[in-house]
Design a protein around this motif. Structure first.
Motif, PDB file in Angstrom:
ATOM      1  N   PRO A 138      52.601  30.584  92.811  1.00 41.67           N
ATOM      2  CA  PRO A 138      51.613  31.133  93.748  1.00 41.67           C
ATOM      3  C   PRO A 138      50.661  30.074  94.299  1.00 41.67           C
ATOM      4  N   ALA A 160      44.585  32.654  99.664  1.00 39.06           N
ATOM      5  CA  ALA A 160      45.348  33.687  98.966  1.00 39.06           C
ATOM      6  C   ALA A 160      45.380  34.979  99.782  1.00 39.06           C
ATOM      7  N   TYR A 164      48.710  36.794 101.270  1.00 38.84           N
ATOM      8  CA  TYR A 164      48.958  38.213 100.978  1.00 38.84           C
ATOM      9  C   TYR A 164      49.131  39.009 102.273  1.00 38.84           C
ATOM     10  N   PHE A 172      53.708  35.320  97.515  1.00 43.64           N
ATOM     11  CA  PHE A 172      53.267  34.287  96.565  1.00 43.64           C
ATOM     12  C   PHE A 172      54.430  33.719  95.765  1.00 43.64           C
ATOM     13  N   PHE A 173      55.561  34.393  95.802  1.00 44.52           N
ATOM     14  CA  PHE A 173      56.714  33.942  95.020  1.00 44.52           C
ATOM     15  C   PHE A 173      57.884  33.531  95.906  1.00 44.52           C
TER      16      PHE A 173
END
Length: 327
Positions: A138, A160, A164, A172-173
């Motif tokens: 992440p 972040a 998102y 994030f992955f």
């Protein structure tokens, strides 16, 4: 009388006096120092891997890329994403060393046939790398995008939120599969090659003539540790990065899959016309179709420089901090 035994530099050793907490400290310091030193190379590497070829079929070389970044964004652009990079490095190097130490301690606490030692160290490295990849992905996604368009992904929290907003929690992955497939073997190869090379170099450095009754009495001299760790770290970095590089390239292109440029955030020319991927296998096959087999190794030169610098600085700092803590 001075004992001729000295603790194994990386991995578990019964003779080592350091606690796990002390090794965590050494790993953290190693990560901090390595990240600051190699950050400019990391920025060059990322932009080289992600930028499409120009209409005439050529890619920017390192000199042209460096010049464009300096002209358009200034020298501070080489440290974009540095704060997140530091957090990533601390978590990455600490988890790698800590998990490697723990797994080697677990395995070698049993009676192990010496002929399986290298293989078991390699498997411990793979375990450490896989855990590290999962923990850090992440932060890595935010950092990569921040390097590309700092304003859009400015700061850790706002970055972040932007990630998102682009693709939900799964954003994030992005690149996780490639990261695990790459980091597991990469760390395993790095630690295995380092564990093989460093004792060989130390044995050579500590070779004494017939007058010397204790061949390894000076094994703890910091200058010898630095030299042996630098050489072994350099070799291990080159070998591991070269073998796993196509996965590294694919990982970066997967990590920007959901990234969408916004008009209110002006992206520099080196962050436009980016190559994106959504599937690992398709990413590799499409790269070969469009750029040829050697397209999988675009940016390898700067990556080798970065790998050398990272391995040398990280291993040497780790060993030197361990030396100071033992004192």
């Amino acid at each position: 009388m001075i004992s001729n035994k000295h603790p194994k530099m990386v991995g578990y050793s019964q003779e080592d006096s350091l606690s796990h907490s002390q090794k965590l400290i050494a790993g953290s310091v190693a990560g901090l120092v390595a990240r600051f030193v190699i950050q400019p190379l990391d920025v060059l590497k990322l932009k080289t891997q992600l930028q499409k070829k120009m209409p005439e079929g050529k890619s920017l070389n390192l000199y042209s890329m460096t010049k464009k970044i300096l002209t358009e964004e200034g020298i501070t652009a080489f440290w974009q994403g540095h704060v997140i990079g530091q957090a990533h490095s601390i978590l990455s190097s600490t988890s790698q060393f800590f998990i490697y130490e723990m797994t080697t301690q677990l395995i070698f606490s049993y009676s192990v046939d010496p002929k399986y030692k290298s293989f078991l160290e390699f498997m411990c490295g793979i375990t450490a790398g896989s855990c590290c990849a999962t923990l850090t992905i992440p932060l890595d996604v935010i950092r990569v995008r921040q390097v590309l368009v700092k304003q859009q992904y400015h700061g850790m929290l706002s970055g972040a939120r932007a990630v998102y907003a682009s693709g939900g929690i799964l954003a994030f992955f992005e690149g996780w599969t490639a990261s695990v497939l790459m980091l597991g073997p990469q760390v395993g190869i790095t630690f295995s090659v380092f564990s093989l090379m460093q004792p060989m170099i130390l044995s050579y450095l500590y070779k004494c003539n017939s007058i010397c009754s204790h061949p390894k009495a000076n094994a703890h001299k910091p200058e010898h540790l630095v030299l042996a760790s630098s050489i072994a770290g350099s070799i291990s970095g080159i070998v591991s990065k070269t073998i796993t590089y196509p996965l590294d390239l694919a990982k970066r292109r997967l990590q920007i899959a959901s990234h969408r440029p916004q008009e209110r955030f002006q992206a520099p020319s080196t962050s436009r016309n980016l190559i994106k991927c959504t599937e690992l296998i398709k990413c590799i096959t499409d790269t070969v179709k469009v750029e040829g087999f050697f397209g999988l190794y675009r940016g390898l030169l700067v990556t080798v420089y970065k790998a050398q610098a990272t391995s040398i600085v990280m291993f040497t700092t780790y060993e030197f901090v361990c030396f100071l803590l033992r004192k």
